[in-house]
Design a protein around this motif. Structure first.
Motif, PDB file in Angstrom:
ATOM      1  N   THR A  66       3.665 -16.482  -4.012  1.00 38.58           N
ATOM      2  CA  THR A  66       3.389 -17.912  -3.975  1.00 38.58           C
ATOM      3  C   THR A  66       4.062 -18.564  -4.386  1.00 38.58           C
ATOM      4  N   THR A  73      -5.227 -23.257   2.684  1.00 41.35           N
ATOM      5  CA  THR A  73      -5.670 -22.830   1.320  1.00 41.35           C
ATOM      6  C   THR A  73      -4.713 -22.754   0.453  1.00 41.35           C
ATOM      7  N   ARG A  74      -5.039 -23.090  -0.909  1.00 35.79           N
ATOM      8  CA  ARG A  74      -4.508 -23.242  -2.054  1.00 35.79           C
ATOM      9  C   ARG A  74      -4.929 -21.715  -2.299  1.00 35.79           C
ATOM     10  N   CYS A  75      -4.442 -21.132  -3.158  1.00 35.22           N
ATOM     11  CA  CYS A  75      -5.046 -19.800  -3.631  1.00 35.22           C
ATOM     12  C   CYS A  75      -4.628 -19.218  -5.061  1.00 35.22           C
ATOM     13  N   GLY A  76      -4.815 -21.141  -5.526  1.00 30.65           N
ATOM     14  CA  GLY A  76      -4.471 -20.634  -7.278  1.00 30.65           C
ATOM     15  C   GLY A  76      -3.981 -21.597  -8.135  1.00 30.65           C
ATOM     16  N   TYR A 102       0.124 -22.209  -2.852  1.00 29.65           N
ATOM     17  CA  TYR A 102      -0.214 -21.544  -1.635  1.00 29.65           C
ATOM     18  C   TYR A 102       0.479 -19.949  -1.551  1.00 29.65           C
ATOM     19  N   ARG A 103       0.230 -19.439  -0.817  1.00 26.79           N
ATOM     20  CA  ARG A 103       0.483 -18.043  -0.092  1.00 26.79           C
ATOM     21  C   ARG A 103       1.653 -17.966   0.488  1.00 26.79           C
ATOM     22  N   THR A 147       1.992 -16.076   2.981  1.00 24.38           N
ATOM     23  CA  THR A 147       1.923 -15.924   4.601  1.00 24.38           C
ATOM     24  C   THR A 147       1.257 -16.679   5.091  1.00 24.38           C
ATOM     25  N   ASP A 148       0.179 -17.484   3.814  1.00 23.00           N
ATOM     26  CA  ASP A 148      -0.321 -18.118   4.355  1.00 23.00           C
ATOM     27  C   ASP A 148      -0.009 -19.577   5.498  1.00 23.00           C
TER      28      ASP A 148
END
Length: 73
Positions: free
Chosen positions: A10, A37-40, A48-49, A51-52
């Motif tokens: 992340t 998109t947020r991942c946490g 953010y990831r 890869t994203d």
């Protein structure tokens, strides 16, 4: 205060911006436009990831004559 070390895989907003070669405001704009998109994290310190972030960086960018449209799910 920034994370000293975000979880593996992340990135914080500032790290995502450095990774993509853009300004932090661009990362926030990608989120607003639905490209990223947020991942946490927290509302003020999102994560953010990796890869994203790369996917958003490589996404087609809009032009004035042919604006990209976001497809509804």
């Amino acid at each position: 205060m920034e994370y000293q070390l975000p979880p593996i895989g992340t990135l914080t907003t500032s790290l995502a911006a450095m990774s993509a070669g853009v300004a932090p405001a661009t990362i926030r704009d990608w989120v607003r436009r639905g490209l990223l998109t947020r991942c946490g994290g927290t509302p003020k310190r999102p994560l953010y990831r990796v890869t994203d972030v790369e996917t958003a960086r490589n996404a087609a960018k809009p032009t004035r004559n042919n604006q990209r449209t976001v497809k509804a799910a």
